[in-house]
Every structure is written in C-alpha cells, then in structure tokens.
Design a protein around this motif. Sequence first.
Motif, mmCIF file in Angstrom:
data_model
loop_
_atom_site.group_PDB
_atom_site.id
_atom_site.type_symbol
_atom_site.label_atom_id
_atom_site.label_comp_id
_atom_site.label_asym_id
_atom_site.label_seq_id
_atom_site.Cartn_x
_atom_site.Cartn_y
_atom_site.Cartn_z
ATOM 1 N N MET A 133 0.855 -1.029 -0.101
ATOM 2 C CA MET A 133 0.070 0.014 0.092
ATOM 3 C C MET A 133 0.732 1.221 -0.088
ATOM 4 O O MET A 133 1.698 1.323 1.029
ATOM 5 N N LEU A 134 0.695 1.905 -1.060
ATOM 6 C CA LEU A 134 1.212 3.470 -0.898
ATOM 7 C C LEU A 134 0.237 4.561 -1.072
ATOM 8 O O LEU A 134 -0.261 4.472 -2.215
ATOM 9 N N GLY A 135 -0.157 4.932 0.010
ATOM 10 C CA GLY A 135 -1.355 6.036 -0.255
ATOM 11 C C GLY A 135 -0.611 7.431 -0.169
ATOM 12 O O GLY A 135 0.417 7.907 0.026
ATOM 13 N N GLY A 136 -1.690 8.285 -0.507
ATOM 14 C CA GLY A 136 -1.383 9.592 -0.709
ATOM 15 C C GLY A 136 -2.672 10.678 -1.486
ATOM 16 O O GLY A 136 -3.704 9.934 -1.767
ATOM 17 N N THR A 137 -2.376 11.911 -1.129
ATOM 18 C CA THR A 137 -3.229 12.548 -1.959
ATOM 19 C C THR A 137 -3.033 12.587 -3.451
ATOM 20 O O THR A 137 -4.176 12.753 -4.142
ATOM 21 N N PHE A 138 -1.837 12.413 -3.693
ATOM 22 C CA PHE A 138 -1.647 12.480 -5.267
ATOM 23 C C PHE A 138 -2.347 13.674 -6.006
ATOM 24 O O PHE A 138 -3.137 13.513 -6.893
ATOM 25 N N ALA A 161 3.837 1.631 2.806
ATOM 26 C CA ALA A 161 5.168 2.401 2.573
ATOM 27 C C ALA A 161 4.596 3.966 2.858
ATOM 28 O O ALA A 161 3.590 4.271 2.137
ATOM 29 N N ILE A 162 5.615 4.557 3.370
ATOM 30 C CA ILE A 162 5.543 6.134 3.607
ATOM 31 C C ILE A 162 6.704 6.783 3.356
ATOM 32 O O ILE A 162 7.745 6.244 3.356
ATOM 33 N N GLY A 163 6.641 7.995 2.982
ATOM 34 C CA GLY A 163 7.582 8.984 2.611
ATOM 35 C C GLY A 163 8.202 9.368 3.876
ATOM 36 O O GLY A 163 7.658 9.295 5.035
ATOM 37 N N MET A 164 9.454 10.089 3.901
ATOM 38 C CA MET A 164 9.966 10.818 5.185
ATOM 39 C C MET A 164 8.921 11.766 5.728
ATOM 40 O O MET A 164 9.050 12.019 7.054
ATOM 41 N N HIS A 206 3.666 -4.283 7.805
ATOM 42 C CA HIS A 206 4.914 -3.815 7.975
ATOM 43 C C HIS A 206 4.735 -2.428 7.558
ATOM 44 O O HIS A 206 4.025 -1.960 6.730
ATOM 45 N N VAL A 207 5.791 -1.493 8.243
ATOM 46 C CA VAL A 207 5.653 -0.325 7.790
ATOM 47 C C VAL A 207 7.291 0.084 7.447
ATOM 48 O O VAL A 207 8.108 -0.247 7.865
ATOM 49 N N VAL A 208 7.295 0.517 6.097
ATOM 50 C CA VAL A 208 8.542 0.641 5.181
ATOM 51 C C VAL A 208 8.485 2.195 5.023
ATOM 52 O O VAL A 208 7.730 2.598 4.440
ATOM 53 N N VAL A 209 9.648 2.932 5.390
ATOM 54 C CA VAL A 209 9.826 4.243 5.266
ATOM 55 C C VAL A 209 10.550 4.418 3.770
ATOM 56 O O VAL A 209 11.847 3.759 4.002
ATOM 57 N N ILE A 210 10.160 4.985 2.936
ATOM 58 C CA ILE A 210 11.098 5.195 1.711
ATOM 59 C C ILE A 210 11.905 6.604 1.945
ATOM 60 O O ILE A 210 11.566 7.672 2.043
ATOM 61 N N GLU A 211 13.284 6.319 1.983
ATOM 62 C CA GLU A 211 13.959 7.175 2.049
ATOM 63 C C GLU A 211 14.559 8.103 0.984
ATOM 64 O O GLU A 211 14.570 7.505 -0.314
ATOM 65 N N ARG A 212 14.851 9.577 1.138
ATOM 66 C CA ARG A 212 15.229 10.293 0.298
ATOM 67 C C ARG A 212 16.762 10.836 0.685
ATOM 68 O O ARG A 212 17.006 10.979 1.841
#
Length: 214
Positions: free
Chosen positions: A1-6, A99-102, A122-128
Amino acid sequence: MLGGTFDPVHIGHLRSAVELCEALALDRVHLVVNRQPPHRATPGVSARDRLAMVAAGASDTPGLIVDDREIERDGPSYSLATLESLRAEYGEHARLVMAIGMDAFRHLAEWYRPEALFEQAHVVVIERPGSSFTPSAALTALIEPRRCDSIESLMVKPHGGFLHLPLPNPIKVSATELRERIDSGRSIRYLVPEAVERLIVQRGLYRHGGSAGR
C-alpha cells in the motif's frame, strides 16, 4: 500500500511505487488515493479527479493497482481502516506493507492508533537523500522495538516490522511546486506522465477558477 493525496500524481510517486515493488519483491502495490486526509487540509481538486490522474499515470504498469477504497469510505481516510480492509481481502498470512515517505514518517506517532498499524502490516519508510531528522521520543518508542535490519528479516512475518528502504533512483518532485507551475501557466512536461498532463489540461485542474473543488 502506497497512499497519498496524489495532488497531482507525478513521476516521483510512480517511480517510487515501481522500485518499491521490485525491491521488496511484492506481488502488487496498491496506490490508495486519500479522500479526506486526517492530518492536512482536504485538497482543492476532487478525489475523483485525483483518482483519474493516478489511473492515467499508472495506466498498464505491471504491479500497480489504482485503489479507490478510501474514496468510497465516509469520513477521514485513516490508514488503519485501509490496512484492515486489505488484511481482510488478502488473509491473515499475507505479507502486507504500508510504505510512507519521510514527511509522513516524521508524524507517524501522531497518527490514529499508530501501534495498531503494525498489527496489520509492516511499515516501510522510503528514504530520500538528505532527508534525515531527529525522531521524537514517541516516534523512537514506536519504531525501535519493531526495527528490522534487512528486507529478508522484515518479510519473515506477515506484519509487525519496520524498515528504512533507500530506493535506487529517488526522484525529487514537489506536488506543491507542480500546482504552482500549472496555476501560473508554466510547463510541467516530464514531471508528470504525458497522460496526466493531458488530463490536467482537459479538466482545467489547478488553474485559478478551474474545476478545483468540484
């Protein structure tokens, strides 16, 4: 799952979804469009327009699923309710990942029932690059007991783990800047997929006095 307002969806979102799918060897990634974000103002562009942009951008990309379940649900778009829905759909033994962003990660401890998120996924943080920060005491207490040191150790169980995941080709694109560019008549070419740009133009999205808020 990758959520957001997009708001709007852009190449950074879509490339992250593809690389997330590859890095974790996922069967699919659900692109979940928020209807009413709990921790920020509701976007000026309607959820249906944002969903249409995600569908246009993802198109027939293997592994990406455009998911409207939060749009169809009344009330704030809580991630926990979405994960519970996905868990019911895929079963108790499926390995689910949120998955969530920083930017979202900074405030994870303030989310609705954050501990319960780990009971579903699981919670995965996508790093930048260059996006490190000092977590609060509450955030540290939430993630440290659940931290995994590798993808392999994360995927041993169907839920409950936490992982930082650097992606090989991070693309820094700001949705805020895109909205400003559109409203001022500047180009967004190559920052969003061509089909998304075409839809924005056709519907007059993000232009002052356009279809925002329909």
